[in-house]
Design a protein around this motif. Structure first.
Motif, PDB file in Angstrom:
ATOM      1  N   TYR A   1       1.442   0.760  -6.859  1.00  0.00           N
ATOM      2  CA  TYR A   1       0.015   1.038  -6.688  1.00  0.00           C
ATOM      3  C   TYR A   1      -0.846   0.416  -7.789  1.00  0.00           C
ATOM      4  O   TYR A   1      -2.060   0.353  -7.654  1.00  0.00           O
ATOM      5  CB  TYR A   1      -0.222   2.551  -6.585  1.00  0.00           C
ATOM      6  N   ARG A   2      -0.233  -0.076  -8.844  1.00  0.00           N
ATOM      7  CA  ARG A   2      -0.976  -0.830  -9.867  1.00  0.00           C
ATOM      8  C   ARG A   2      -1.390  -2.199  -9.324  1.00  0.00           C
ATOM      9  O   ARG A   2      -2.316  -2.817  -9.827  1.00  0.00           O
ATOM     10  CB  ARG A   2      -0.127  -1.016 -11.123  1.00  0.00           C
TER      11      ARG A   2
ATOM     12  N   PHE B   1      -1.310  -2.939  -5.638  1.00  0.00           N
ATOM     13  CA  PHE B   1      -1.919  -2.816  -4.311  1.00  0.00           C
ATOM     14  C   PHE B   1      -2.359  -1.371  -4.131  1.00  0.00           C
ATOM     15  O   PHE B   1      -1.550  -0.457  -4.284  1.00  0.00           O
ATOM     16  CB  PHE B   1      -0.929  -3.221  -3.203  1.00  0.00           C
ATOM     17  N   GLU B   2      -3.606  -1.189  -3.795  1.00  0.00           N
ATOM     18  CA  GLU B   2      -4.201   0.144  -3.709  1.00  0.00           C
ATOM     19  C   GLU B   2      -3.462   1.053  -2.729  1.00  0.00           C
ATOM     20  O   GLU B   2      -3.278   2.247  -2.984  1.00  0.00           O
ATOM     21  CB  GLU B   2      -5.664   0.005  -3.282  1.00  0.00           C
ATOM     22  N   ASN B   3      -3.032   0.470  -1.612  1.00  0.00           N
ATOM     23  CA  ASN B   3      -2.333   1.248  -0.594  1.00  0.00           C
ATOM     24  C   ASN B   3      -1.618   0.289   0.364  1.00  0.00           C
ATOM     25  O   ASN B   3      -1.695  -0.935   0.197  1.00  0.00           O
ATOM     26  CB  ASN B   3      -3.299   2.179   0.163  1.00  0.00           C
TER      27      ASN B   3
ATOM     28  N   ALA C   1      -3.852  -2.263   2.095  1.00  0.00           N
ATOM     29  CA  ALA C   1      -4.235  -3.392   1.234  1.00  0.00           C
ATOM     30  C   ALA C   1      -3.106  -4.412   1.155  1.00  0.00           C
ATOM     31  O   ALA C   1      -3.349  -5.624   1.152  1.00  0.00           O
ATOM     32  CB  ALA C   1      -4.606  -2.896  -0.165  1.00  0.00           C
TER      33      ALA C   1
END
Length: 192
Positions: free
Chosen positions: A41-42, A44-46, A49
């Motif tokens: 998650y650092r 890619f936001e989710n 994404a």
């Protein structure tokens, strides 16, 4: 994009290409990348994404394939070559192609507003080739975006029908049919 993000994207794309979008989970990709589930998650936001990044890369690949074909041929040959490249991409990357063009996505561009505003990397190139054909007098004067969409929809429809098992042709026969069909459509759009 840093090396870890590139690695994550490469792993996610491999899973996507071999198993489909449904198989891409943040946990699975992180595991294969050798990082913790939270560390992904650092970069890619989710999940959406991450999938959007894969689709964006697909659009860039397709646009990159089209660019050299645009500069070396007549406008009608450019259009044929570009839509031939569309078929090549679809058959080589069917799962990514489906996600890019046939599945609902929140960030998918919409016709006509996004296209007329120049937001489609592939649509822009096709519209430029159509404009060149109209300007050269080989295509009838018409709305560039409507003609571009008609060409794209025809190509897309044939590809989807083929991939859906609606043709008895093998791939080589389908490719010939596809090219002849596009030539017929383009011929119908020619200036008199």
């Amino acid at each position: 994009m840093n090396t870890t993000a590139q690695s994550i994207l490469q792993i996610a794309r491999h899973i996507f290409e071999t198993e489909g979008a449904g198989a891409v989970s943040m946990r699975r990709v992180a595991e294969q990348a050798g990082i913790s589930a939270m560390a992904i998650y650092r970069h890619f936001e989710n999940r959406e994404a991450l999938l959007q990044e894969i689709a964006d890369a697909g659009f860039a690949e397709l646009a990159g394939f089209w660019t050299p074909k645009r500069t070396r041929q007549s406008p009608l040959k450019q259009i044929e070559a570009m839509l031939g490249g569309y078929m090549d991409y679809a058959l080589a990357h069917p799962r990514i192609f489906d996600y890019m063009f046939a599945e609902p996505r929140p960030s998918a561009r919409k016709f006509p507003e996004d296209f007329r505003k120049g937001r489609s990397p592939t649509g822009n190139l096709l519209a430029q080739a159509v404009t060149a054909g109209i300007d050269a007098g080989v295509l009838a004067r018409d709305n560039v975006w409507d003609v571009s969409m008609a060409l794209w929809a025809h190509a897309h429809g044939l590809i989807c029908l083929y991939r859906g098992g609606r043709f008895s042709y093998d791939e080589a026969a389908f490719r010939k049919f596809y090219r002849r069909s596009l030539q017929r459509l383009i011929h119908g759009l020619r200036a008199n």
